[in-house]
Design a protein around this motif. Sequence first.
Motif, PDB file in Angstrom:
ATOM      1  N   TRP A   1       0.848  -1.195   0.000  1.00  0.00           N
ATOM      2  CA  TRP A   1       0.000   0.000   0.000  1.00  0.00           C
ATOM      3  C   TRP A   1       0.878   1.238   0.000  1.00  0.00           C
ATOM      4  O   TRP A   1       1.048   1.893   1.023  1.00  0.00           O
ATOM      5  N   LYS A   2       1.435   1.572  -1.148  1.00  0.00           N
ATOM      6  CA  LYS A   2       2.350   2.710  -1.226  1.00  0.00           C
ATOM      7  C   LYS A   2       1.657   3.880  -1.902  1.00  0.00           C
ATOM      8  O   LYS A   2       0.857   3.703  -2.811  1.00  0.00           O
ATOM      9  N   MET A   3       2.020   5.062  -1.477  1.00  0.00           N
ATOM     10  CA  MET A   3       1.579   6.275  -2.156  1.00  0.00           C
ATOM     11  C   MET A   3       2.634   6.625  -3.199  1.00  0.00           C
ATOM     12  O   MET A   3       3.822   6.494  -2.944  1.00  0.00           O
ATOM     13  N   THR A   4       2.187   7.052  -4.367  1.00  0.00           N
ATOM     14  CA  THR A   4       3.121   7.487  -5.393  1.00  0.00           C
ATOM     15  C   THR A   4       2.814   8.941  -5.736  1.00  0.00           C
ATOM     16  O   THR A   4       1.654   9.370  -5.684  1.00  0.00           O
TER      17      THR A   4
END
Length: 62
Positions: free
Chosen positions: A22-25
């Motif tokens: 669950w990464k933000m880009t």
Amino acid sequence: MGAICPKGKHSRARRDSRRAQWKMTAPALVKCPQCGALTMPHRVCKNCGTYNKKTIVEADNK
């Protein structure tokens, strides 16, 4: 039929390795060819109101 309650507890490592995806880009930004402002690709420029070298909306620059 699937079980409603899990039979055993999942470990913290198993839970955290699943959540590691669950990464933000950062959003991709490109320069507008008309005014040079940074905008998201394939969208109307909020600064000058152009898209694909055509005026789409009249921009009210304050």
